[in-house]
Design a protein around this motif. Structure first.
Motif, PDB file in Angstrom:
ATOM      1  N   ASN A   1      -5.293   2.099  -0.708  1.00 56.24           N
ATOM      2  CA  ASN A   1      -5.419   0.638  -0.781  1.00 56.24           C
ATOM      3  C   ASN A   1      -4.487   0.034  -1.830  1.00 56.24           C
ATOM      4  O   ASN A   1      -4.066  -1.117  -1.715  1.00 56.24           O
ATOM      5  N   LYS A   2      -4.157   0.807  -2.843  1.00 58.50           N
ATOM      6  CA  LYS A   2      -3.325   0.258  -3.927  1.00 58.50           C
ATOM      7  C   LYS A   2      -1.907  -0.077  -3.468  1.00 58.50           C
ATOM      8  O   LYS A   2      -1.268  -0.960  -4.039  1.00 58.50           O
ATOM      9  N   TYR A   3      -1.399   0.614  -2.464  1.00 62.02           N
ATOM     10  CA  TYR A   3      -0.060   0.254  -1.959  1.00 62.02           C
ATOM     11  C   TYR A   3      -0.074  -1.185  -1.447  1.00 62.02           C
ATOM     12  O   TYR A   3       0.846  -1.959  -1.698  1.00 62.02           O
ATOM     13  N   PHE A   4      -1.109  -1.549  -0.731  1.00 64.75           N
ATOM     14  CA  PHE A   4      -1.175  -2.897  -0.161  1.00 64.75           C
ATOM     15  C   PHE A   4      -1.357  -3.957  -1.242  1.00 64.75           C
ATOM     16  O   PHE A   4      -0.747  -5.022  -1.202  1.00 64.75           O
ATOM     17  N   LEU A   5      -2.234  -3.641  -2.204  1.00 60.21           N
ATOM     18  CA  LEU A   5      -2.646  -4.688  -3.147  1.00 60.21           C
ATOM     19  C   LEU A   5      -1.530  -5.108  -4.098  1.00 60.21           C
ATOM     20  O   LEU A   5      -1.567  -6.217  -4.626  1.00 60.21           O
TER      21      LEU A   5
ATOM     22  N   VAL B   1      -1.709  -0.240   9.239  1.00 59.01           N
ATOM     23  CA  VAL B   1      -2.852   0.665   9.040  1.00 59.01           C
ATOM     24  C   VAL B   1      -2.304   1.999   8.572  1.00 59.01           C
ATOM     25  O   VAL B   1      -1.395   2.559   9.198  1.00 59.01           O
ATOM     26  N   ILE B   2      -2.824   2.490   7.454  1.00 61.85           N
ATOM     27  CA  ILE B   2      -2.457   3.825   6.965  1.00 61.85           C
ATOM     28  C   ILE B   2      -3.678   4.727   7.132  1.00 61.85           C
ATOM     29  O   ILE B   2      -4.764   4.398   6.658  1.00 61.85           O
ATOM     30  N   GLY B   3      -3.479   5.867   7.797  1.00 61.77           N
ATOM     31  CA  GLY B   3      -4.577   6.818   7.972  1.00 61.77           C
ATOM     32  C   GLY B   3      -4.234   8.156   7.361  1.00 61.77           C
ATOM     33  O   GLY B   3      -3.072   8.573   7.385  1.00 61.77           O
ATOM     34  N   SER B   4      -5.238   8.823   6.799  1.00 64.14           N
ATOM     35  CA  SER B   4      -4.977  10.139   6.195  1.00 64.14           C
ATOM     36  C   SER B   4      -6.219  11.022   6.230  1.00 64.14           C
ATOM     37  O   SER B   4      -7.336  10.532   6.046  1.00 64.14           O
ATOM     38  N   PRO B   5      -6.003  12.343   6.407  1.00 60.47           N
ATOM     39  CA  PRO B   5      -7.083  13.283   6.095  1.00 60.47           C
ATOM     40  C   PRO B   5      -7.215  13.381   4.583  1.00 60.47           C
ATOM     41  O   PRO B   5      -6.332  12.914   3.848  1.00 60.47           O
ATOM     42  N   VAL B   6      -8.286  13.977   4.126  1.00 59.83           N
ATOM     43  CA  VAL B   6      -8.499  14.164   2.682  1.00 59.83           C
ATOM     44  C   VAL B   6      -8.221  15.620   2.335  1.00 59.83           C
ATOM     45  O   VAL B   6      -8.815  16.531   2.913  1.00 59.83           O
ATOM     46  N   PHE B   7      -7.288  15.822   1.401  1.00 59.95           N
ATOM     47  CA  PHE B   7      -6.971  17.164   0.909  1.00 59.95           C
ATOM     48  C   PHE B   7      -7.254  17.182  -0.591  1.00 59.95           C
ATOM     49  O   PHE B   7      -6.609  16.458  -1.360  1.00 59.95           O
ATOM     50  N   TYR B   8      -8.192  17.987  -1.011  1.00 62.32           N
ATOM     51  CA  TYR B   8      -8.593  18.075  -2.422  1.00 62.32           C
ATOM     52  C   TYR B   8      -8.860  16.688  -3.022  1.00 62.32           C
ATOM     53  O   TYR B   8      -8.419  16.380  -4.130  1.00 62.32           O
ATOM     54  N   GLY B   9      -9.564  15.878  -2.287  1.00 63.47           N
ATOM     55  CA  GLY B   9      -9.979  14.566  -2.791  1.00 63.47           C
ATOM     56  C   GLY B   9      -8.888  13.507  -2.780  1.00 63.47           C
ATOM     57  O   GLY B   9      -9.102  12.404  -3.296  1.00 63.47           O
ATOM     58  N   SER B  10      -7.724  13.807  -2.212  1.00 64.23           N
ATOM     59  CA  SER B  10      -6.610  12.851  -2.187  1.00 64.23           C
ATOM     60  C   SER B  10      -6.075  12.726  -0.757  1.00 64.23           C
ATOM     61  O   SER B  10      -6.338  13.591   0.076  1.00 64.23           O
ATOM     62  N   PRO B  11      -5.260  11.688  -0.524  1.00 62.73           N
ATOM     63  CA  PRO B  11      -4.582  11.630   0.772  1.00 62.73           C
ATOM     64  C   PRO B  11      -3.578  12.780   0.905  1.00 62.73           C
ATOM     65  O   PRO B  11      -3.182  13.395  -0.086  1.00 62.73           O
ATOM     66  N   ASN B  12      -3.134  13.028   2.104  1.00 63.19           N
ATOM     67  CA  ASN B  12      -2.093  14.012   2.405  1.00 63.19           C
ATOM     68  C   ASN B  12      -0.863  13.788   1.507  1.00 63.19           C
ATOM     69  O   ASN B  12      -0.358  12.672   1.399  1.00 63.19           O
ATOM     70  N   GLY B  13      -0.385  14.846   0.849  1.00 63.10           N
ATOM     71  CA  GLY B  13       0.708  14.706  -0.116  1.00 63.10           C
ATOM     72  C   GLY B  13       2.012  14.243   0.502  1.00 63.10           C
ATOM     73  O   GLY B  13       2.770  13.480  -0.111  1.00 63.10           O
ATOM     74  N   THR B  14       2.301  14.682   1.692  1.00 60.96           N
ATOM     75  CA  THR B  14       3.540  14.245   2.363  1.00 60.96           C
ATOM     76  C   THR B  14       3.494  12.757   2.639  1.00 60.96           C
ATOM     77  O   THR B  14       4.485  12.040   2.485  1.00 60.96           O
ATOM     78  N   LEU B  15       2.311  12.295   3.033  1.00 58.26           N
ATOM     79  CA  LEU B  15       2.149  10.859   3.280  1.00 58.26           C
ATOM     80  C   LEU B  15       2.377  10.066   1.996  1.00 58.26           C
ATOM     81  O   LEU B  15       3.044   9.029   2.001  1.00 58.26           O
ATOM     82  N   LEU B  16       1.849  10.565   0.882  1.00 58.03           N
ATOM     83  CA  LEU B  16       2.022   9.843  -0.389  1.00 58.03           C
ATOM     84  C   LEU B  16       3.494   9.777  -0.787  1.00 58.03           C
ATOM     85  O   LEU B  16       3.962   8.742  -1.272  1.00 58.03           O
TER      86      LEU B  16
ATOM     87  N   LYS C   1       0.934  -9.878   5.140  1.00 59.74           N
ATOM     88  CA  LYS C   1       0.742  -8.908   6.219  1.00 59.74           C
ATOM     89  C   LYS C   1      -0.561  -8.173   5.897  1.00 59.74           C
ATOM     90  O   LYS C   1      -0.762  -7.759   4.754  1.00 59.74           O
ATOM     91  N   VAL C   2      -1.420  -8.028   6.874  1.00 60.96           N
ATOM     92  CA  VAL C   2      -2.760  -7.482   6.601  1.00 60.96           C
ATOM     93  C   VAL C   2      -2.709  -5.952   6.548  1.00 60.96           C
ATOM     94  O   VAL C   2      -2.078  -5.314   7.398  1.00 60.96           O
ATOM     95  N   GLY C   3      -3.366  -5.381   5.538  1.00 65.34           N
ATOM     96  CA  GLY C   3      -3.382  -3.927   5.369  1.00 65.34           C
ATOM     97  C   GLY C   3      -4.761  -3.332   5.579  1.00 65.34           C
ATOM     98  O   GLY C   3      -5.782  -3.975   5.318  1.00 65.34           O
ATOM     99  N   ALA C   4      -4.777  -2.095   6.056  1.00 63.22           N
ATOM    100  CA  ALA C   4      -6.041  -1.346   6.147  1.00 63.22           C
ATOM    101  C   ALA C   4      -5.737   0.135   5.975  1.00 63.22           C
ATOM    102  O   ALA C   4      -4.772   0.649   6.552  1.00 63.22           O
ATOM    103  N   SER C   5      -6.554   0.810   5.186  1.00 56.14           N
ATOM    104  CA  SER C   5      -6.474   2.265   5.042  1.00 56.14           C
ATOM    105  C   SER C   5      -7.691   2.876   5.716  1.00 56.14           C
ATOM    106  O   SER C   5      -8.792   2.313   5.616  1.00 56.14           O
ATOM    107  N   VAL C   6      -7.493   4.009   6.368  1.00 56.54           N
ATOM    108  CA  VAL C   6      -8.630   4.746   6.922  1.00 56.54           C
ATOM    109  C   VAL C   6      -8.491   6.215   6.531  1.00 56.54           C
ATOM    110  O   VAL C   6      -7.384   6.755   6.547  1.00 56.54           O
ATOM    111  N   VAL C   7      -9.595   6.818   6.154  1.00 57.88           N
ATOM    112  CA  VAL C   7      -9.553   8.209   5.693  1.00 57.88           C
ATOM    113  C   VAL C   7     -10.632   9.034   6.384  1.00 57.88           C
ATOM    114  O   VAL C   7     -11.679   8.519   6.793  1.00 57.88           O
TER     115      VAL C   7
END
Ligand code: FMN
Length: 145
Positions: A70-74, A16-31, A49-55
């Protein structure tokens, strides 16, 4: 850090990957971390392996951030767990988010679905084996060069 995470992901049934939204994108450090993690693991199978993103955002940009994660998983052979809406909550504080009834319900449904998928894939691996994966081709155009 990345190497530790890579080893943990190899042992895990899902991620599971979780992130706040900063300027319409995930956290830059996380990316930066995810780019390094997934690129460094290209030779190590994460297939099924099952993936899930939450924002989480205050007001807007959840869908674009969700799409990026989601693109990292796919491209890693990792099926996405579904829910009853895209996996996002709204609020400026954790207390706000707890009041987002649809968002919280979406997360609970996601958790149950992800758990079911992980258990089902374990059974299916025994019964059918995982599907074959072809990996040799790399940006080949019609002239074959
Ligand atoms: C730099 C920055 C950019 C933000 N951009 C957005 C945004 O594009 N859309 C939005 O709804 N909220 C935005 N927010 C609010 C955050 O998404 C929200 O408050 C988040 O839950 C804060 O998480 P954090 O405390 O972990 O940083 C932004 C907050 C910060 C600090």
């Amino acid at each position: 850090m990345v190497n530790e995470l890579a080893d943990k992901l190899m042992e895990a049934d899902g991620m599971v990957i979780g992130s706040p939204v900063f300027y319409g994108s995930p956290n830059g450090t996380l990316l930066a971390l995810l780019d390094r993690l997934f690129f460094s693991m290209e030779g190590r199978s994460k297939h099924m392996k099952v993936g899930a993103s939450v924002v989480s955002c205050r007001r807007g940009g959840n869908t674009s951030a969700f799409d990026v994660l989601n693109k990292y998983f796919l491209s890693a052979g990792m099926p996405l767990a579904p829910s009853t809406y895209w996996n996002m909550v709204h609020g400026f504080t954790p207390e706000d988010v707890m009041k987002d009834r649809e968002g919280m319900q979406t997360m609970r449904n996601l958790a149950r679905n992800m758990s079911f998928m992980i258990k089902s894939f374990a059974d299916a691996k025994d019964k059918y084996g995982y599907p074959e994966v072809e990996t040799a081709a790399f940006t080949c155009f019609h002239d074959g060069k």
